[in-house]
Design a protein around this motif. Structure first.
Motif, mmCIF file in Angstrom:
data_model
loop_
_atom_site.group_PDB
_atom_site.id
_atom_site.type_symbol
_atom_site.label_atom_id
_atom_site.label_comp_id
_atom_site.label_asym_id
_atom_site.label_seq_id
_atom_site.Cartn_x
_atom_site.Cartn_y
_atom_site.Cartn_z
ATOM 1 N N VAL A 649 0.979 -0.998 0.122
ATOM 2 C CA VAL A 649 0.038 0.279 -0.033
ATOM 3 C C VAL A 649 0.706 1.155 0.005
ATOM 4 O O VAL A 649 0.888 2.287 -0.777
ATOM 5 N N PHE A 650 2.043 1.435 0.807
ATOM 6 C CA PHE A 650 2.529 2.623 0.664
ATOM 7 C C PHE A 650 3.172 2.447 -0.317
ATOM 8 O O PHE A 650 3.658 3.673 -1.020
ATOM 9 N N LEU A 651 3.860 1.883 -1.092
ATOM 10 C CA LEU A 651 4.841 1.605 -2.455
ATOM 11 C C LEU A 651 3.777 1.817 -3.647
ATOM 12 O O LEU A 651 3.956 2.964 -4.055
ATOM 13 N N VAL A 652 2.484 1.967 -3.527
ATOM 14 C CA VAL A 652 1.228 2.366 -4.334
ATOM 15 C C VAL A 652 1.680 3.731 -4.254
ATOM 16 O O VAL A 652 1.020 4.864 -5.381
ATOM 17 N N ALA A 653 0.995 4.068 -2.904
ATOM 18 C CA ALA A 653 0.548 5.439 -2.583
ATOM 19 C C ALA A 653 1.909 6.029 -3.134
ATOM 20 O O ALA A 653 1.791 6.810 -3.618
ATOM 21 N N ARG A 654 3.128 6.136 -2.584
ATOM 22 C CA ARG A 654 4.072 6.840 -2.473
ATOM 23 C C ARG A 654 4.287 6.805 -4.545
ATOM 24 O O ARG A 654 4.614 8.113 -4.572
ATOM 25 N N ARG A 655 4.298 5.925 -5.620
ATOM 26 C CA ARG A 655 4.314 5.629 -7.215
ATOM 27 C C ARG A 655 3.158 6.589 -7.036
ATOM 28 O O ARG A 655 3.399 7.537 -8.531
ATOM 29 N N LEU A 656 1.780 6.121 -6.795
ATOM 30 C CA LEU A 656 0.803 7.200 -7.041
ATOM 31 C C LEU A 656 0.613 8.553 -7.288
ATOM 32 O O LEU A 656 0.181 9.446 -8.125
ATOM 33 N N PRO A 664 -8.024 4.930 -15.075
ATOM 34 C CA PRO A 664 -8.245 3.085 -14.996
ATOM 35 C C PRO A 664 -9.961 2.922 -15.259
ATOM 36 O O PRO A 664 -10.598 4.469 -15.998
ATOM 37 N N LEU A 665 -10.242 1.602 -15.714
ATOM 38 C CA LEU A 665 -11.255 1.526 -16.279
ATOM 39 C C LEU A 665 -12.302 1.365 -14.998
ATOM 40 O O LEU A 665 -13.496 2.046 -15.560
ATOM 41 N N LEU A 666 -11.625 1.438 -13.890
ATOM 42 C CA LEU A 666 -12.882 1.131 -13.308
ATOM 43 C C LEU A 666 -12.037 2.266 -12.235
ATOM 44 O O LEU A 666 -11.064 1.681 -11.096
ATOM 45 N N LEU A 667 -12.624 3.347 -11.023
ATOM 46 C CA LEU A 667 -11.980 3.391 -9.955
ATOM 47 C C LEU A 667 -12.994 3.349 -8.577
ATOM 48 O O LEU A 667 -13.566 2.891 -8.286
ATOM 49 N N PRO A 668 -12.258 1.852 -8.010
ATOM 50 C CA PRO A 668 -12.992 1.313 -6.850
ATOM 51 C C PRO A 668 -13.240 2.555 -5.333
ATOM 52 O O PRO A 668 -12.426 3.526 -5.431
ATOM 53 N N SER A 669 -14.238 2.760 -4.955
ATOM 54 C CA SER A 669 -14.544 4.296 -4.096
ATOM 55 C C SER A 669 -13.237 4.142 -2.786
ATOM 56 O O SER A 669 -13.407 5.033 -1.778
ATOM 57 N N ASN A 670 -13.222 2.975 -2.271
ATOM 58 C CA ASN A 670 -12.798 2.345 -1.390
ATOM 59 C C ASN A 670 -11.233 2.843 -0.692
ATOM 60 O O ASN A 670 -10.747 2.111 0.120
ATOM 61 N N LEU A 671 -10.618 2.947 -2.036
ATOM 62 C CA LEU A 671 -9.615 3.523 -1.684
ATOM 63 C C LEU A 671 -8.767 4.359 -1.411
ATOM 64 O O LEU A 671 -7.557 4.555 -0.534
ATOM 65 N N ILE A 672 -9.510 5.204 -1.390
ATOM 66 C CA ILE A 672 -9.160 6.320 -0.281
ATOM 67 C C ILE A 672 -9.541 5.944 0.879
ATOM 68 O O ILE A 672 -8.401 6.340 1.712
ATOM 69 N N SER A 673 -10.498 5.364 1.273
ATOM 70 C CA SER A 673 -10.739 5.098 3.305
ATOM 71 C C SER A 673 -9.164 4.092 3.191
ATOM 72 O O SER A 673 -8.913 3.653 4.550
ATOM 73 N N LEU A 674 -9.052 3.099 1.980
ATOM 74 C CA LEU A 674 -8.054 2.604 2.301
ATOM 75 C C LEU A 674 -6.762 3.617 2.186
ATOM 76 O O LEU A 674 -6.031 3.480 3.603
ATOM 77 N N LEU A 687 -2.561 12.182 -3.421
ATOM 78 C CA LEU A 687 -3.465 11.500 -3.483
ATOM 79 C C LEU A 687 -5.065 11.019 -4.320
ATOM 80 O O LEU A 687 -4.890 11.134 -5.570
ATOM 81 N N GLU A 688 -5.598 11.983 -3.912
ATOM 82 C CA GLU A 688 -6.791 11.774 -4.007
ATOM 83 C C GLU A 688 -6.872 12.981 -5.329
ATOM 84 O O GLU A 688 -7.643 12.354 -6.263
ATOM 85 N N ASP A 689 -6.087 13.795 -5.043
ATOM 86 C CA ASP A 689 -6.485 14.768 -6.577
ATOM 87 C C ASP A 689 -5.857 14.515 -7.408
ATOM 88 O O ASP A 689 -6.919 14.152 -8.847
ATOM 89 N N SER A 690 -4.814 13.239 -7.034
ATOM 90 C CA SER A 690 -3.604 12.878 -8.309
ATOM 91 C C SER A 690 -4.951 12.315 -8.995
ATOM 92 O O SER A 690 -5.209 11.861 -10.597
ATOM 93 N N MET A 691 -5.193 11.263 -8.278
ATOM 94 C CA MET A 691 -6.382 10.358 -8.635
ATOM 95 C C MET A 691 -7.742 10.821 -9.577
ATOM 96 O O MET A 691 -8.560 10.486 -10.913
ATOM 97 N N GLU A 692 -8.310 11.632 -8.669
ATOM 98 C CA GLU A 692 -9.281 12.346 -9.284
ATOM 99 C C GLU A 692 -9.068 13.185 -10.102
ATOM 100 O O GLU A 692 -9.971 13.233 -11.225
#
Lengths: 703, 133
Positions: A649-656, A664-674, A687-692
């Motif tokens: 998770v850390f890795l991903v977050a940093r990377r993201l 993405p094709l689909l953005l699961p909504s529970n990622l932010i909470s994760l 992260l939120e920003d970049s994802m949005e």
């Protein structure tokens, strides 16, 4: 053939005949020429002049002898005509040529006949008579025995010399004799047979076709036997002996000097007759001229499929029997057999092609049904005691077996693609079946390239085959729902599972490709991906997870070579699979993501973030993890699973947060909470920003 | 006997005398010599027969090649029964004259009809086809 040629030939034609008949006279060469011309002239005159066929006077006129001329002097006869135009009434002048009758003049036509060898002329049975203006069908096409040209008037004209012996007036001319002879021959030959009416000019009462219309003639005809303008054609049809004996009916010219005709020892004045022998008729004639026969037909370039090229034996038999029968009957019709067997067969073949079908019972339902019932009825009647009836004639259409043979792709070496080759059997080639020549491979050797191509084609072939099986599976699945009996359902299910396993196995280790990774060759092809996507729902859990593992393990390669962007098709099915992963399995899969690639220091993760499919997969995995964690169900986590999870998770977050994200094709909504759980607020917001940002139009899915 | 039972084919009609009706209203009589897959016909010793009332006249035409699409129908002529007809053959001139009169009368009638209809405000639409038979 040009007119002049014809003329030449026809010119040569008559002199020879005359010569033959003229042996004793020792005719000179010049006479030959004269005769040729004369024949032509005469023909022309007949044609142009609207002569009353049955008008003996006209006929007689033609044969009037000029007092000053020696009737036997053909030269004179012909030579004299030079100034006269062809149009005026047939040869007023002169000399009733012993051979011919009307001899109008040709406008100063030189006598060229000798240029043509006799042999030449004789070789072509089609040359019977030609007219300057119109090419004779026959002369142009030696298969045509009848050289009747243009209007029946002409032929009728011709018949003038044929006619008279049978008319009330016995004023026939020399040429009549030959006809007499012919008639005799015919008569003797065919006394036993009744010739077809139109050809029966022996019977005065019959009115052959066509009736000569025209008031002029009408009245005069009266009851005269109207001879078909075929008379002369008989000449060609009936082989005759060179020495035709004088016919019983001796024509008596009006001016009563048969001697002139019988002139120099000529037995029978016959421009054509002696030639008849050498003529080859009908079937023996040389090949038909191109302009009309099917052999020259551009259609012929179309290749008949093998099984149709040969006429069905039954048809061939029918055709030949019929032909024989008709041939015998139509022996007397010199115009007949214009269409040879070959041509008839050709047409039948053509018509049969339209009847080809792989499934006649479907395509030709009514016919098949009708005959089925008919035969059933016959069988029934037979059983009921009636003598076995003859089978009703049934059309045997050529049943086509699916044409497996496919003309190979036309691939020009070194070309970028394939040439579009379409035939009537394959109008559209599967263009994408041939792999595009990738530039990277240019440095490979020829052989390697060929191998690569070959391999690819093998893979494609396999995929196609498996797709068919898949379609069966899907079909079966659909039908299962509508089935009522348990038994059948069970059986169907078994069948389905068998098939599914078959596909799975084949995909896993494609035949003919020994040393390849599991699934990879097929997955590299876009259609293979689609196949997999559709297969996944049918696979067992373990199998499906195995596939998922393979996909994630080879994700970089897959992403790299996904030129068609076909990976996303697998997303839905894979996400379903992911949704059933246990935590432990999930971790296993995620491990693949975080491992570094062998080639570079990069993580698979990094690359995944740049790829739509990759990032979607990642999100799906994370979402699943989050779901599992946040659910209250007991998790069977292995040792170190949680750590791995957190790490990931850390890795991903940093990377993201660092890199720009791909949508993405689909953005699961529970990622932010994760992320919230593991990361600090700041990072989360980032992260939120970049994802949005990246998911402007992406549908958010509540996990 | 039919080569292809259950189908229609002109093969058996070859070399037989036929009467052919064309789309332009002409009637041709001739010996069918050759055909092809489009039912194009080659007629030999063709005669165009013009019928007016109980009379008919023949115009000899020679060899005809007819494009298949222009044929309305064709049928074999029984040579034996050919002459048993109540129709009376006349000369070409006469029949042409008769035909001309007939055409004229028809046109006149047509014109009158159109006139009458027009008076009543009705218009007859143009015929879609140019078929004259």
């Amino acid at each position: 053939m040009s007119d002049s040629e014809q003329q030449q030939e026809s010119e040569a034609f008559s002199p020879t005949t005359r010569c033959q008949g003229d042996r004793e006279s020792g005719s000179e060469a010049e006479d030959d020429g004269g005769m040729e011309e004369c024949t032509l002239l005469q023909e022309m005159g007949e044609e142009d002049e609207d002569i009353d066929l049955y008008n003996e006077e006209t006929f007689g006129l033609d044969l009037e002898v000029r007092p000053d001329e020696d009737p036997s002097d053909i030269l004179v006869f012909c030579g004299d005509e030079s100034p006269g135009p062809p149009s005026p009434p047939p040869c007023t002048p002169n000399t009733p040529a012993p051979l011919t009758q009307v001899l109008p003049v040709l406008n100063g036509r030189p006598r060229e006949k000798r240029t043509l060898r006799r042999g030449e002329v004789f070789e072509d049975p089609a040359i019977m008579r030609t007219v300057k203006s119109r090419p004779s069908l026959k002369s142009l096409d030696s298969a045509i025995v009848d050289s009747g040209i243009g209007s029946p008037c002409d032929s009728l004209d011709l018949d003038t010399w044929m006619l008279s012996p049978f008319g009330p007036s016995q004023t026939s001319v020399g040429p009549m004799l030959q006809d007499q002879a012919i008639v005799t021959v015919i008569d003797s030959q065919d006394l036993a047979r009744t010739p077809p009416a139109p050809l029966d000019f022996l019977s005065p009462l019959r009115r052959p076709f066509p009736m000569t219309g025209g008031g002029k003639r009408g009245g005069q005809r009266g009851q005269q036997p109207l001879m078909r303008p075929l008379g002369q054609r008989y000449l060609s049809q009936i082989p005759m002996s060179p020495l035709l004996t004088r016919s019983p009916v001796c024509p008596r010219p009006p001016f009563g000097s048969p001697q002139h005709y019988m002139q120099p020892g000529m037995t029978v004045p016959q421009p054509f007759t002696p030639k008849m022998l050498q003529l080859r008729f009908g079937a023996r004639s040389p090949s038909p001229s191109p302009f009309y026969s099917p052999s020259a037909n551009p259609m012929q370039q179309f290749r008949f499929p093998g099984h149709v090229t040969q006429l069905h034996p039954q048809h061939r038999r029918l055709l030949s029997h019929r032909h024989q029968r008709s041939h015998r009957g139509e022996n007397l019709d010199p115009n007949g057999q214009l269409m040879s067997m070959k041509e008839k067969e050709w047409i039948i073949k053509l018509q049969m092609i339209q009847l080809q079908s792989e499934n006649p019972h479907l395509d030709d339902y009514y016919y098949q049904e009708y005959y089925r019932r008919l035969e059933a009825k016959m069988a029934e009647e037979e059983m009921l005691g009636e003598r076995g009836k003859r089978e009703p004639p049934k059309l045997t259409t050529p049943y086509v077996t699916k044409t497996e043979s496919y003309t190979p792709v036309v691939h020009i070496e070194g070309s970028l693609g394939q040439v579009a080759v379409s035939t009537c059997f394959s109008p559209r080639r599967a263009i994408d079946a041939v792999h595009a020549h990738l530039p990277e491979e240019s440095h490979f050797s020829e052989q390697e390239q060929k191998d690569a191509r070959q391999q690819r084609l093998t893979v494609l072939h396999n995929i196609e085959k498996l797709f068919m099986v898949l379609l069966e599976v899907e079909e079966g699945e659909k039908r299962k729902r509508s089935m009522f009996s348990e038994e059948e359902q069970v059986r169907l299910e078994e069948k389905i599972s068998r098939r599914v396993k078959q596909i799975y196995r084949q995909l896993q280790h494609p035949p003919n490709l020994e040393d390849s990774e599991e699934f990879l060759p097929c997955l590299l092809v876009s259609k293979g991906k689609r196949l997999m996507a559709r297969l996944l729902p049918f696979l067992s859990e373990s199998d499906a997870q195995h596939v998922l593992k393979v996909v994630t393990d080879h994700l970089p390669a897959l992403m790299n070579r996904d030129t068609d962007e076909a990976l996303p098709v697998m997303y839905p099915s894979l996400s379903t699979v992911i949704g059933e992963l246990s935590f432990n399995q999930l971790i296993g899969v995620l491990k693949g993501f975080t491992s570094t690639l062998p080639d570079s220091k990069e993580m698979c993760l990094t690359i995944a973030c740049q790829n739509k499919f990759g990032i979607s997969l990642l999100y799906a995995l994370l979402s699943q993890g989050e779901r599992l964690l946040s659910s209250n169900s007991p998790m069977e986590a292995g040792i170190g699973d949680y750590e791995t999870w957190t790490e990931t998770v850390f890795l991903v977050a940093r990377r993201l947060s660092r890199s720009s994200l791909v949508e993405p094709l689909l953005l699961p909504s529970n990622l932010i909470s994760l992320f919230c759980r593991y990361l600090d607020k700041h990072t989360v917001h980032q992260l939120e920003d970049s994802m949005e940002r990246s998911t402007a139009s992406c549908p958010a899915v509540p996990s | 006997m039919n080569y292809m039972p259950g189908t229609a084919s002109l093969i058996e009609d070859i070399d037989k005398k036929h009467l052919v009706l064309l789309r332009d209203g002409r009637t041709l009589i001739g010996f069918l010599r050759s055909i092809d897959q489009f039912a194009n016909l080659v007629l030999h010793e063709t005669v165009e027969r013009i019928h007016v009332g109980k009379k008919y006249g023949d115009i000899p035409r020679g060899i005809f090649i007819i494009r298949g699409e222009n044929v309305v129908l064709l049928g074999e002529i029984d040579l034996e029964k050919e002459s048993d007809t109540v129709l009376q053959p006349v000369s070409i001139e006469e029949i042409l004259e008769d035909q001309r009169c007939q055409q004229q009368a028809k046109q006149e009638a047509e014109r009158m009809k159109l006139q009458v209809l027009k008076e009543r405000g009705l218009f007859v639409p143009r015929a879609d086809t140019l078929d004259e038979y």
